[in-house]
Scaffold this motif. Structure first.
Motif, short mmCIF file in Angstrom:
data_model
loop_
_atom_site.label_atom_id
_atom_site.label_comp_id
_atom_site.label_asym_id
_atom_site.label_seq_id
_atom_site.Cartn_x
_atom_site.Cartn_y
_atom_site.Cartn_z
N ASN A 52 -74.62 -20.22 64.36
CA ASN A 52 -75.45 -19.95 63.38
C ASN A 52 -77.05 -21.49 63.55
O ASN A 52 -77.61 -21.45 63.61
CB ASN A 52 -75.30 -19.97 62.39
N ALA A 53 -76.47 -22.23 63.61
CA ALA A 53 -77.27 -24.05 63.19
C ALA A 53 -77.72 -23.96 64.20
O ALA A 53 -78.77 -24.40 64.47
CB ALA A 53 -76.52 -25.09 62.74
N MET B 167 -81.65 -24.85 65.22
CA MET B 167 -82.32 -25.06 65.64
C MET B 167 -83.25 -24.78 67.35
O MET B 167 -84.58 -24.99 68.07
CB MET B 167 -80.96 -26.14 66.42
#
Length: 257
Positions: free
Chosen positions: A126-127, A131
């Motif tokens: 998810n991160a 990004m």
């Protein structure tokens, strides 16, 4: 009468009541106030994901279904404006935006507490999707910095980022987390891309970027100031990408083990 119908009727009455109260302000909703509602689309994305993954009664689940959840969130925003006006608070735009971010964060955070064994790999991916979306958005905006879209202000970045995030979360879900695409139009684009190239997710990203830029170009009619109508359309365009993107992020965290 099914729970979803009852929920829709109650949500409609709630919105109508809040809209009536807002109308009694005898004030005009400004362009900045309309723009500040964008974070509330993230609340919708979180809510829809919760409705699809967290067990609840039929009536309660009805409030988390589309389009009912849009009525509920619209009523909440209208109610917030009524409260701010009654408290003689003039920074309506700031309060609207901040409260939307906080609501999405709190509701999403509380929903994660219901998950048994939250997967670290899901949070990492998810991160990564977020990004990637930030990076791609920055590259596109840098490439288009001389396209005279400055009147859009931060909404230009919001529209583009929302649709890029939808594409990156979709791609991460398909390629790394083993999900399937439920939207038939998106699925058709991805399937076509898989057939003619190395990755349908890449074609989907290109389509989303193109669609966002076409919307920005179509609304770039006033070089001096955006009208309320243009701001409203930009917020809707951004919301069309932000809702499924946040829905993806939340649903991954809640359902993938």
């Amino acid at each position: 009468m099914s729970g979803s119908i009852v929920a829709f009727a109650l949500a409609g009455l709630f919105l109508a009541g809040m809209a009536w109260g807002l109308r009694r302000r005898h004030g005009t909703v400004t362009a900045s106030e309309i723009a500040a509602t964008l974070p509330w689309f993230a609340v919708i994305g979180v809510a829809v994901a919760i409705g699809r993954s967290v067990p609840m009664s039929a009536l309660a689940a009805g409030f988390f279904l589309s389009p009912t959840v849009y009525l509920v969130v619209g009523g909440l925003v209208s109610g917030l404006w009524v409260i701010l006006d009654g408290a003689d608070i003039h920074e309506t735009s700031q309060w609207t935006a901040v409260s939307g971010v906080l609501t999405a964060s709190v509701v999403g955070g509380v929903s994660l507490l219901t998950v048994d064994g939250l997967q670290l790999r899901v949070l990492v991916w998810n991160a990564a999707a977020i990004m990637m979306a930030i990076g791609i958005t920055g590259l596109v905006l840098r490439a288009l910095q001389n396209r005279h879209l400055s009147t859009h202000g931060w909404l230009r970045s919001g529209v583009l980022f929302a649709h890029v995030l939808d594409a990156t979360t979709t791609g991460i879900g398909l390629e790394r987390l083993g999900t399937i695409e439920r939207n038939p139009i998106s699925a058709a684009i991805i399937q076509f891309g898989d057939g003619v190239g190395p990755s349908g997710a890449v074609l989907f990203l290109f389509v989303k970027i193109t669609a966002a830029m076409l919307v920005l170009a179509a609304l770039d009619t006033n070089r001096d100031q955006l009208s309320r109508e243009s701001v409203g359309l930009l917020v809707i365009a951004a919301g069309a990408g932000l809702v499924p993107a946040v829905h993806n992020l939340t649903l991954f965290a809640l359902t993938i083990s």
